[in-house]
Design a protein around this motif. Sequence first.
Motif, mmCIF file in Angstrom:
data_model
loop_
_atom_site.group_PDB
_atom_site.id
_atom_site.type_symbol
_atom_site.label_atom_id
_atom_site.label_comp_id
_atom_site.label_asym_id
_atom_site.label_seq_id
_atom_site.Cartn_x
_atom_site.Cartn_y
_atom_site.Cartn_z
ATOM 1 N N LEU A 168 -81.861 -36.178 25.022
ATOM 2 C CA LEU A 168 -82.542 -35.515 23.923
ATOM 3 C C LEU A 168 -84.000 -35.932 23.772
ATOM 4 C CD1 LEU A 168 -79.665 -35.802 21.284
ATOM 5 C CD2 LEU A 168 -80.271 -33.785 22.650
ATOM 6 N N ALA A 169 -84.282 -37.196 23.959
ATOM 7 C CA ALA A 169 -85.640 -37.698 23.743
ATOM 8 C C ALA A 169 -86.688 -36.981 24.600
ATOM 9 C CB ALA A 169 -85.688 -39.207 23.976
ATOM 10 N N GLY A 217 -90.988 -43.676 24.509
ATOM 11 C CA GLY A 217 -90.435 -44.773 23.718
ATOM 12 C C GLY A 217 -90.278 -44.393 22.258
ATOM 13 N N GLU A 218 -91.288 -43.717 21.712
ATOM 14 C CA GLU A 218 -91.202 -43.240 20.333
ATOM 15 C C GLU A 218 -90.104 -42.189 20.202
ATOM 16 O OE1 GLU A 218 -94.865 -41.993 18.542
ATOM 17 O OE2 GLU A 218 -95.997 -43.647 19.405
ATOM 18 N N ALA A 219 -89.943 -41.357 21.215
ATOM 19 C CA ALA A 219 -88.924 -40.309 21.165
ATOM 20 C C ALA A 219 -87.522 -40.918 21.105
ATOM 21 C CB ALA A 219 -89.055 -39.387 22.372
ATOM 22 N N HIS A 220 -87.279 -41.951 21.891
ATOM 23 C CA HIS A 220 -85.988 -42.637 21.815
ATOM 24 C C HIS A 220 -85.777 -43.210 20.408
ATOM 25 C CE1 HIS A 220 -85.759 -42.412 26.215
ATOM 26 N NE2 HIS A 220 -84.487 -42.759 26.093
ATOM 27 N N ILE A 242 -101.868 -44.752 15.049
ATOM 28 C CA ILE A 242 -101.689 -44.147 16.380
ATOM 29 C C ILE A 242 -100.249 -43.733 16.683
ATOM 30 C CG2 ILE A 242 -103.722 -45.250 17.343
ATOM 31 C CD1 ILE A 242 -100.307 -46.488 18.427
ATOM 32 N N ILE A 243 -99.284 -44.011 15.807
ATOM 33 C CA ILE A 243 -97.924 -43.507 16.034
ATOM 34 C C ILE A 243 -97.960 -41.990 16.160
ATOM 35 C CG2 ILE A 243 -95.695 -43.134 14.909
ATOM 36 C CD1 ILE A 243 -95.836 -45.939 13.827
ATOM 37 N N ASN A 244 -97.257 -41.469 17.152
ATOM 38 C CA ASN A 244 -97.217 -40.023 17.393
ATOM 39 C C ASN A 244 -98.626 -39.462 17.613
ATOM 40 O OD1 ASN A 244 -95.619 -37.717 17.766
ATOM 41 N ND2 ASN A 244 -95.854 -37.065 15.650
ATOM 42 N N ALA A 245 -99.481 -40.241 18.273
ATOM 43 C CA ALA A 245 -100.874 -39.871 18.512
ATOM 44 C C ALA A 245 -101.603 -39.555 17.210
ATOM 45 C CB ALA A 245 -100.974 -38.690 19.479
ATOM 46 N N GLY A 246 -101.205 -40.235 16.141
ATOM 47 C CA GLY A 246 -101.849 -40.028 14.849
ATOM 48 C C GLY A 246 -101.441 -38.756 14.135
ATOM 49 N N SER A 257 -94.363 -41.777 30.466
ATOM 50 C CA SER A 257 -94.460 -43.130 31.000
ATOM 51 C C SER A 257 -94.211 -44.146 29.886
ATOM 52 C CB SER A 257 -95.848 -43.367 31.591
ATOM 53 O OG SER A 257 -96.028 -44.739 31.901
ATOM 54 N N PRO A 258 -93.335 -45.115 30.116
ATOM 55 C CA PRO A 258 -93.066 -46.131 29.090
ATOM 56 C C PRO A 258 -94.292 -46.953 28.718
ATOM 57 C CG PRO A 258 -91.360 -46.146 30.776
ATOM 58 C CD PRO A 258 -92.468 -45.276 31.291
ATOM 59 N N SER A 259 -95.311 -46.999 29.574
ATOM 60 C CA SER A 259 -96.499 -47.810 29.305
ATOM 61 C C SER A 259 -97.525 -47.090 28.430
ATOM 62 C CB SER A 259 -97.163 -48.221 30.626
ATOM 63 O OG SER A 259 -97.627 -47.083 31.333
#
Length: 460
Positions: free
Chosen positions: A64-65, A77-80, A258-262, A299-301
């Motif tokens: 789903l993520a 990472g945020e999606a998970h 900056i979460i979710n690109a702001g 990318s996880p980074s």
Amino acid sequence: MLTVIDPTTGRVVREVEPAGAERIESTLAAAEASRAAWHDLGLEGRAAVLRAVAARLRERTDELAPLMTEEMGKPIGEAHGEVAKAAWCLEHYADHGAEYLADEVIASDATRSYVQHLPLGTVLGVLPWNAPFWLASRFAAPALMAGNTCVMKHDPHVPGCAAAIEEVFTTELARAGLPEGIFSNLPLETPQVADVIRDRRIDAVSFTGSARGGAAVASIAAGEIKPTVLELGGSDPCLVLADSDLDAAADTITLSRIINAGQSCIAAKRIIVEESVYDALVDRLRVRLEKLTVGDPSSPSTDVGPIARADLREELHRQVTETVDAGARLLLGGELPEGDGFFYPVTMLCDVTEDMTACREETFGPVMVVTPVADADAAVAMANRTDFGLAAAVWSTPERGEALARRIVAGQVAVNGIVKTDPRLPSGGVKRSGYGRELGPHGIREFVNAQQVWVGPKQD
């Protein structure tokens, strides 16, 4: 046609036909027809279904993520984390719904008098793109637990997410032997929404989005005398005073911005700093922002993914450009990158004054706006000089922060912490940030009939 453009590449990845008249009719009819079965299941039965949906979300996170990463550019990472948070919301209401909806006994001249909380019927959720799974759960979990059926009209740019959410719900509802229609996804184009709100089978509306969209929804619903909850935009202030822990403040403010690109209504947007610590905080913020990686959200980074749409990036760049032209100091970013996708650099604007665009308007992207003020009184006054009132943060001593929170006009205030939504606590705004509350005990009572029951004989 609902067209999905991958913001990482700029290419079309999905096209979905919006619901026509036949699908709209069947969806609303099923929602109405399934009300009795869902209500009769009772609180414990409904809780069991919500827990099953939550478990299914957790099991399928890896599947789903990536839908969020593809459709709106959320870093993987945020999606998970978002899928997990959506599951938590469902579990929270399964665990606490009975407590939140318990009868409230109130003494009167009756032998017994109390208020019981009964479902309204069918709630329409009109949702945005920026947190597809979380916002669906935030809308549906309390409404369903209260015994309502739900119709979800998700944003046209995340139809894959919307279909996946519906599939998880309908699978678990079917396993419980329940009829179709208790939770439905209704893919609509924006002009179609008004007629659905007006339909007699819709009893209430939950809307998350812009102030302009909320005003339109509220007007239509009011014309039909239907209750609404509106969670709208914000120009959220973050006050940093001289007696705060600057390192902790800088860490949290950077994360919030900056979460979710702001692209979050409750992100810190106006960083209002007491002059005596202004330069010290600016230096700390710049160091932290410079370390962030903008890039492929799969990318996880990657720390910061793309802006969700080309038009949103253009609007953000306009705000930055106008603010710099008006005299703000540009310390980082501020230039449109070349290449595919809708990326925007992490940007830092300092010495921003209240008349500048980035302070007057809501910025939806990785742009930090920092402003100096003389003292705490000036900071509070500036924080309140906005048409919005969604959320705010204060960095000071805990005692002083709590005292200042009472003076800030906002639906929620975080003292020495990040502003966030939490299933245990109510959230929502005032002024042009909306009305009503979601989450916590307050959220589940927004879409119920608080029915007073008076039982005689009358007592002296």
